[in-house]
Design a protein around this motif. Structure first.
Motif, PDB file in Angstrom:
ATOM      1  N   CYS A  45       0.865  -1.013   0.379  1.00 41.65           N
ATOM      2  CA  CYS A  45       0.546   0.500   0.377  1.00 41.65           C
ATOM      3  C   CYS A  45       0.473   0.992   0.094  1.00 41.65           C
ATOM      4  O   CYS A  45       1.975   1.031  -0.017  1.00 41.65           O
ATOM      5  CB  CYS A  45      -0.722   0.442   1.011  1.00 41.65           C
ATOM      6  SG  CYS A  45      -0.133  -0.075   3.160  1.00 41.65           S
ATOM      7  N   ARG A  50      -2.748   7.623   3.811  1.00 41.56           N
ATOM      8  CA  ARG A  50      -3.986   8.563   5.129  1.00 41.56           C
ATOM      9  C   ARG A  50      -3.433   9.698   5.002  1.00 41.56           C
ATOM     10  O   ARG A  50      -4.198  10.813   4.939  1.00 41.56           O
ATOM     11  CB  ARG A  50      -3.788   7.957   6.748  1.00 41.56           C
ATOM     12  CG  ARG A  50      -4.784   6.168   6.311  1.00 41.56           C
ATOM     13  CD  ARG A  50      -4.450   6.180   7.896  1.00 41.56           C
ATOM     14  NE  ARG A  50      -4.813   4.248   7.940  1.00 41.56           N
ATOM     15  CZ  ARG A  50      -5.915   3.969   7.138  1.00 41.56           C
ATOM     16  NH1 ARG A  50      -6.789   4.572   7.212  1.00 41.56           N
ATOM     17  NH2 ARG A  50      -5.888   2.314   7.595  1.00 41.56           N
ATOM     18  N   TYR A  56     -10.728   5.199   1.437  1.00 46.84           N
ATOM     19  CA  TYR A  56     -10.825   3.591   2.019  1.00 46.84           C
ATOM     20  C   TYR A  56     -11.247   3.098   1.041  1.00 46.84           C
ATOM     21  O   TYR A  56     -11.611   3.198  -0.324  1.00 46.84           O
ATOM     22  CB  TYR A  56     -11.855   3.844   3.321  1.00 46.84           C
ATOM     23  CG  TYR A  56     -12.530   2.897   3.508  1.00 46.84           C
ATOM     24  CD1 TYR A  56     -11.305   1.659   4.085  1.00 46.84           C
ATOM     25  CD2 TYR A  56     -12.831   1.722   2.767  1.00 46.84           C
ATOM     26  CE1 TYR A  56     -11.366   0.352   4.872  1.00 46.84           C
ATOM     27  CE2 TYR A  56     -13.470   0.255   2.567  1.00 46.84           C
ATOM     28  CZ  TYR A  56     -12.889  -0.726   3.824  1.00 46.84           C
ATOM     29  OH  TYR A  56     -12.592  -1.346   4.575  1.00 46.84           O
ATOM     30  N   ASN A  57     -10.602   1.847   0.773  1.00 47.75           N
ATOM     31  CA  ASN A  57     -10.173   0.565   0.196  1.00 47.75           C
ATOM     32  C   ASN A  57     -11.051  -0.466   0.567  1.00 47.75           C
ATOM     33  O   ASN A  57     -11.669  -0.814  -0.033  1.00 47.75           O
ATOM     34  CB  ASN A  57      -9.036   0.454  -0.678  1.00 47.75           C
ATOM     35  CG  ASN A  57      -8.680  -0.143  -1.656  1.00 47.75           C
ATOM     36  OD1 ASN A  57      -9.496  -1.014  -1.804  1.00 47.75           O
ATOM     37  ND2 ASN A  57      -7.705  -0.199  -2.908  1.00 47.75           N
ATOM     38  N   THR A  58     -10.654  -0.785   1.383  1.00 48.96           N
ATOM     39  CA  THR A  58     -10.852  -2.255   1.778  1.00 48.96           C
ATOM     40  C   THR A  58     -10.597  -2.770   3.260  1.00 48.96           C
ATOM     41  O   THR A  58      -9.063  -2.100   3.897  1.00 48.96           O
ATOM     42  CB  THR A  58     -10.480  -3.062   0.830  1.00 48.96           C
ATOM     43  OG1 THR A  58     -11.512  -4.492   1.795  1.00 48.96           O
ATOM     44  CG2 THR A  58      -9.228  -3.895   1.013  1.00 48.96           C
ATOM     45  N   THR A  59     -11.011  -3.920   3.957  1.00 55.62           N
ATOM     46  CA  THR A  59     -10.040  -4.138   5.048  1.00 55.62           C
ATOM     47  C   THR A  59      -9.814  -5.702   5.076  1.00 55.62           C
ATOM     48  O   THR A  59     -10.606  -6.151   4.598  1.00 55.62           O
ATOM     49  CB  THR A  59     -11.432  -3.915   6.558  1.00 55.62           C
ATOM     50  OG1 THR A  59     -12.119  -2.746   6.466  1.00 55.62           O
ATOM     51  CG2 THR A  59     -10.770  -4.508   7.675  1.00 55.62           C
ATOM     52  N   SER A  64      -7.705  -1.698   7.957  1.00 52.77           N
ATOM     53  CA  SER A  64      -8.515  -1.022   7.001  1.00 52.77           C
ATOM     54  C   SER A  64      -7.028   0.150   6.531  1.00 52.77           C
ATOM     55  O   SER A  64      -6.217   0.364   6.719  1.00 52.77           O
ATOM     56  CB  SER A  64      -8.474   0.454   7.735  1.00 52.77           C
ATOM     57  OG  SER A  64      -9.928  -0.243   8.608  1.00 52.77           O
ATOM     58  N   PHE A  65      -7.163  -0.271   4.816  1.00 50.98           N
ATOM     59  CA  PHE A  65      -6.024   0.115   3.333  1.00 50.98           C
ATOM     60  C   PHE A  65      -7.824   1.352   3.156  1.00 50.98           C
ATOM     61  O   PHE A  65      -8.228   1.665   2.804  1.00 50.98           O
ATOM     62  CB  PHE A  65      -5.900  -1.026   3.096  1.00 50.98           C
ATOM     63  CG  PHE A  65      -5.224  -1.940   2.961  1.00 50.98           C
ATOM     64  CD1 PHE A  65      -3.463  -1.652   4.052  1.00 50.98           C
ATOM     65  CD2 PHE A  65      -5.394  -3.035   4.395  1.00 50.98           C
ATOM     66  CE1 PHE A  65      -2.673  -3.371   3.807  1.00 50.98           C
ATOM     67  CE2 PHE A  65      -4.956  -4.091   4.354  1.00 50.98           C
ATOM     68  CZ  PHE A  65      -3.370  -3.826   4.736  1.00 50.98           C
ATOM     69  N   VAL A  66      -6.217   1.677   2.998  1.00 53.86           N
ATOM     70  CA  VAL A  66      -6.801   3.121   1.820  1.00 53.86           C
ATOM     71  C   VAL A  66      -5.882   3.245   0.090  1.00 53.86           C
ATOM     72  O   VAL A  66      -4.702   2.826   0.638  1.00 53.86           O
ATOM     73  CB  VAL A  66      -6.711   4.585   2.547  1.00 53.86           C
ATOM     74  CG1 VAL A  66      -7.069   5.466   4.089  1.00 53.86           C
ATOM     75  CG2 VAL A  66      -4.439   4.541   2.654  1.00 53.86           C
ATOM     76  N   GLU A 100     -12.298 -10.191   5.588  1.00 56.81           N
ATOM     77  CA  GLU A 100     -12.715  -8.054   5.564  1.00 56.81           C
ATOM     78  C   GLU A 100     -12.621  -8.226   6.868  1.00 56.81           C
ATOM     79  O   GLU A 100     -12.896  -9.248   7.957  1.00 56.81           O
ATOM     80  CB  GLU A 100     -14.025  -8.381   4.571  1.00 56.81           C
ATOM     81  CG  GLU A 100     -13.459  -8.373   3.098  1.00 56.81           C
ATOM     82  CD  GLU A 100     -13.405  -7.502   2.924  1.00 56.81           C
ATOM     83  OE1 GLU A 100     -12.147  -7.283   2.023  1.00 56.81           O
ATOM     84  OE2 GLU A 100     -13.958  -5.704   3.350  1.00 56.81           O
TER      85      GLU A 100
END
Length: 100
Positions: A45, A50, A56-59, A64-66, A100
Motif C-alpha cells: 500500500c 492516510r 478507503y479501499n478495504t479491510t 483498514s487500507f486506503v 474483511e
C-alpha cells in the motif's frame, strides 16, 4: 509478475506488472509499505496514503487500507509474482469475507 490489485470502490483484479520498485510504487500511487498477509504473500500500500487523504479501499485481516493496493508473493526477502494456487486461495478468502 502476477499480482492482485484493487482500486478504492472497485473489485479485485489480476494484473501483470514489472517487479521493480518504480512499477510497484506506481501501483500504489507512492511510497511502498508492505503488510504481511501470509508467509508467502503481502499487501503493498501507499505508506503515506492516510496523510495524503486517499479514500478507503478495504479491510483485510482487521487492517483498514486506503488508496490503491497490490497483493504480491514473497520469495525469501524479495517480492515475487503470485502463483495460480496463491491467487485461488486469496480469491476465496477475499470473496468469502474471511479477510474483511
Amino acid at each position: 509478475m502476477r499480482v492482485m490489485s484493487k482500486e478504492p470502490g472497485k473489485g479485485w483484479k489480476i494484473a501483470e506488472i514489472e517487479n521493480t520498485l518504480e512499477a510497484l510504487q506506481r501501483g500504489v500511487g507512492g511510497k511502498l509499505e508492505a503488510v504481511t498477509l501470509a508467509s508467502d504473500a503481502c499487501v503493498l500500500c501507499n505508506e503515506e496514503g492516510r496523510l495524503l487523504g486517499m479514500p478507503y479501499n478495504t479491510t483485510i485481516c482487521g487492517v483498514s487500507f486506503v488508496g490503491p493496493l497490490l497483493i504480491v508473493g514473497i520469495a525469501g526477502e524479495d517480492f515475487a509474482g503470485l502463483t495460480e494456487q496463491q491467487v485461488d486461495r486469496l480469491r476465496t478468502l477475499l470473496v468469502s469475507g474471511r479477510m474483511e
